[in-house]
Design a protein around this motif. Structure first.
Motif, mmCIF file in Angstrom:
data_model
loop_
_atom_site.group_PDB
_atom_site.id
_atom_site.type_symbol
_atom_site.label_atom_id
_atom_site.label_comp_id
_atom_site.label_asym_id
_atom_site.label_seq_id
_atom_site.Cartn_x
_atom_site.Cartn_y
_atom_site.Cartn_z
ATOM 1 N N GLU A 279 35.469 36.457 143.763
ATOM 2 C CA GLU A 279 35.863 37.497 142.815
ATOM 3 C C GLU A 279 35.120 37.388 141.488
ATOM 4 O O GLU A 279 34.843 38.393 140.821
ATOM 5 C CB GLU A 279 37.378 37.429 142.588
ATOM 6 N N MET A 280 34.786 36.165 141.087
ATOM 7 C CA MET A 280 34.134 35.959 139.791
ATOM 8 C C MET A 280 32.761 36.627 139.703
ATOM 9 O O MET A 280 32.266 36.878 138.610
ATOM 10 C CB MET A 280 34.008 34.456 139.486
ATOM 11 N N CYS A 281 32.141 36.938 140.853
ATOM 12 C CA CYS A 281 30.819 37.589 140.837
ATOM 13 C C CYS A 281 30.843 38.911 140.081
ATOM 14 O O CYS A 281 29.857 39.298 139.453
ATOM 15 C CB CYS A 281 30.341 37.854 142.261
ATOM 16 N N GLN A 282 31.966 39.620 140.145
ATOM 17 C CA GLN A 282 32.075 40.930 139.508
ATOM 18 C C GLN A 282 32.271 40.829 137.999
ATOM 19 O O GLN A 282 32.134 41.816 137.285
ATOM 20 C CB GLN A 282 33.254 41.699 140.107
ATOM 21 N N TYR A 283 32.622 39.620 137.515
ATOM 22 C CA TYR A 283 32.948 39.448 136.099
ATOM 23 C C TYR A 283 31.957 38.562 135.352
ATOM 24 O O TYR A 283 32.103 38.350 134.150
ATOM 25 C CB TYR A 283 34.372 38.874 135.971
ATOM 26 N N SER A 284 30.968 38.012 136.085
ATOM 27 C CA SER A 284 29.943 37.221 135.397
ATOM 28 C C SER A 284 29.037 38.173 134.635
ATOM 29 O O SER A 284 29.049 39.389 134.838
ATOM 30 C CB SER A 284 29.132 36.410 136.424
ATOM 31 N N SER A 285 28.244 37.616 133.731
ATOM 32 C CA SER A 285 27.327 38.449 132.948
ATOM 33 C C SER A 285 25.916 37.861 133.043
ATOM 34 O O SER A 285 25.658 36.782 132.498
ATOM 35 C CB SER A 285 27.771 38.509 131.484
ATOM 36 N N PRO A 286 25.009 38.561 133.752
ATOM 37 C CA PRO A 286 25.209 39.815 134.496
ATOM 38 C C PRO A 286 26.020 39.564 135.772
ATOM 39 O O PRO A 286 26.223 38.415 136.169
ATOM 40 C CB PRO A 286 23.782 40.240 134.830
ATOM 41 N N THR A 287 26.472 40.645 136.397
ATOM 42 C CA THR A 287 27.189 40.483 137.658
ATOM 43 C C THR A 287 26.254 39.866 138.696
ATOM 44 O O THR A 287 25.051 40.118 138.698
ATOM 45 C CB THR A 287 27.722 41.833 138.164
ATOM 46 N N LEU A 288 26.835 39.026 139.554
ATOM 47 C CA LEU A 288 26.028 38.176 140.435
ATOM 48 C C LEU A 288 25.797 38.795 141.810
ATOM 49 O O LEU A 288 26.740 39.144 142.519
ATOM 50 C CB LEU A 288 26.725 36.817 140.604
ATOM 51 N N THR A 289 24.530 38.916 142.184
ATOM 52 C CA THR A 289 24.176 39.274 143.555
ATOM 53 C C THR A 289 24.556 38.109 144.463
ATOM 54 O O THR A 289 24.288 36.948 144.143
ATOM 55 C CB THR A 289 22.669 39.551 143.673
ATOM 56 N N SER A 290 25.193 38.424 145.593
ATOM 57 C CA SER A 290 25.686 37.345 146.452
ATOM 58 C C SER A 290 25.743 37.796 147.903
ATOM 59 O O SER A 290 25.723 38.990 148.207
ATOM 60 C CB SER A 290 27.084 36.903 145.988
ATOM 61 N N ILE A 291 25.816 36.830 148.796
ATOM 62 C CA ILE A 291 26.057 37.093 150.213
ATOM 63 C C ILE A 291 27.564 37.042 150.439
ATOM 64 O O ILE A 291 28.194 36.006 150.201
ATOM 65 C CB ILE A 291 25.362 36.056 151.117
ATOM 66 N N HIS A 292 28.137 38.141 150.855
ATOM 67 C CA HIS A 292 29.591 38.201 151.068
ATOM 68 C C HIS A 292 29.977 37.469 152.340
ATOM 69 O O HIS A 292 29.492 37.781 153.430
ATOM 70 C CB HIS A 292 30.058 39.656 151.155
ATOM 71 N N ILE A 293 30.867 36.483 152.202
ATOM 72 C CA ILE A 293 31.438 35.764 153.337
ATOM 73 C C ILE A 293 32.865 36.274 153.518
ATOM 74 O O ILE A 293 33.661 36.179 152.581
ATOM 75 C CB ILE A 293 31.460 34.236 153.085
ATOM 76 N N PRO A 294 33.220 36.821 154.677
ATOM 77 C CA PRO A 294 34.577 37.370 154.884
ATOM 78 C C PRO A 294 35.620 36.254 154.988
ATOM 79 O O PRO A 294 36.014 35.831 156.074
ATOM 80 C CB PRO A 294 34.460 38.147 156.205
ATOM 81 N N LYS A 295 36.056 35.772 153.845
ATOM 82 C CA LYS A 295 36.927 34.604 153.785
ATOM 83 C C LYS A 295 38.284 34.837 154.447
ATOM 84 O O LYS A 295 38.818 33.956 155.120
ATOM 85 C CB LYS A 295 37.078 34.180 152.323
ATOM 86 N N GLU A 296 38.864 36.025 154.237
ATOM 87 C CA GLU A 296 40.157 36.315 154.849
ATOM 88 C C GLU A 296 40.046 36.314 156.378
ATOM 89 O O GLU A 296 40.920 35.803 157.075
ATOM 90 C CB GLU A 296 40.698 37.664 154.358
ATOM 91 N N ASP A 297 38.950 36.879 156.896
ATOM 92 C CA ASP A 297 38.759 36.903 158.349
ATOM 93 C C ASP A 297 38.529 35.502 158.905
ATOM 94 O O ASP A 297 38.984 35.178 160.007
ATOM 95 C CB ASP A 297 37.578 37.808 158.716
#
Length: 338
Positions: A279-297
């Protein structure tokens, strides 16, 4: 403990608690609030009163049997429940166990497990879920402690256990290829190296793309905020890279803080990419490009696989691979020409 009482303790509405606990809805509240609610669930022993719900619906209420038990082992870090990646997987595990009337009887780190493995050899849980890469020493303890073991993480394993993974090796190669397609040819790596799929993915992608791996641009680091921060300072050599791939988001955010403090523009001077999409990727400055890992799944399918094994649904070790996704944000940009 009722849902209303749980909501009062958490300081949120009943509907918010219901969406978090009964539906595992990550959009119901911030990560901090969700973690608080799940901690209260664990502390109070709250369990949804499905019997009361059945009575309201006029359904026959079955005779209650003793719940089966599952223990969770954070093999990689002692701070698993507070780690932004593993905590999300754990909460999904806890929710799925609750839904299927399985008790999570303990949460342990690798160091804890060495002390309690003898107790488990006498009275083992019905299943043991291992989160994150583990040592060879731990394998023997697991063999002696529990019949049913399911592993989840980013590193595939060769041991005869069920494994639910999101392939960190392939994800790392995707990250490097993304930077390459943006024009970057000098790409660094920050993170763990030994037995780490993400480092192997970085190394192999660089080889396949025929890009030079500069010794000073590969910094072995503890995958934490502080590890990333110190490594970010270290990588700023006279021939600094134009892009950095970090083994996880929390390391990447530490790196970005170090670069920013040194007056390095992100992404104008150096592009940065991570793995996890916490979740912190959306609030870093700048927002962070990342590989999404489906953690809930990962958490949900781990529990489903464990229940199937405990209840005799399958005998041979199985491997389930959950796909990842590239999430492009502001921390990466095409390489400037000239």
């Amino acid at each position: 403990m009722t849902l209303k009482e749980l909501a009062k303790l958490a300081g949120v509405s009943v509907s918010t608690v219901s969406r978090v606990v009964n539906k595992n809805d990550v959009r119901a509240a911030s990560e901090e609030v969700r973690n608080k609610i799940w901690d209260l669930v664990h502390q109070t022993g709250y369990f949804p009163n499905s019997t009361a719900q059945d009575l309201k619906l006029g359904a026959a209420v079955p005779v209650q049997e003793k719940n089966r038990s599952i223990a969770c082992l954070f093999a990689r870090t002692a701070e698993g429940k507070s780690d932004p990646f593993f905590s999300q997987i754990y909460h999904a595990i806890e929710h799925e166990c609750m839904k299927n009337r399985y008790d999570v009887i303990g949460v342990y780190s690798a160091s804890d497990f060495k002390n309690i493995s003898q107790r488990f050899s006498v009275a083992p849980p019905d299943g043991m879920i291992v989160l994150g890469r583990y040592s060879r020493t731990l394998v023997q303890l697991l063999k002696n402690s529990c019949k049913n073991v399911v592993y989840t993480g980013l590193n595939a394993i060769n041991d005869p256990y069920d494994q639910i993974i999101c392939d960190g090796y392939k994800a790392a190669k995707t990250a490097v290829w993304h930077l390459y397609m943006l024009g970057h040819r000098s790409i660094g790596y920050i993170g763990e190296k030994s037995l780490e799929a993400r480092y192997r993915g970085y190394y192999d992608a660089m080889q396949e793309l025929r890009l030079p791996i500069v010794k000073e641009h590969v910094v072995e680091s503890e995958q934490s905020l502080n590890g990333g921060y110190l490594s970010g300072l270290k990588i700023l050599t006279a021939t600094r890279p134009t892009a950095i791939f970090c083994a996880n988001d929390i390391t990447a955010i530490g790196v970005m803080k170090a670069l920013s403090e040194q007056g390095i523009g992100i992404p104008s001077d150096i592009s940065v990419i991570g793995i996890d999409n916490t979740e912190m990727c959306q609030y870093s400055s700048p927002t962070l490009t990342s590989i999404h890992i489906p953690k809930e799944d990962l958490g949900k399918f781990t529990v489903k696989t464990m229940i199937d094994r405990i209840e005799g649904g399958h005998q041979v070790p199985i491997k389930i691979e959950i796909p990842y996704t590239l999430i492009s944000r502001d921390s990466c940009a095409p390489l400037k020409k000239g």
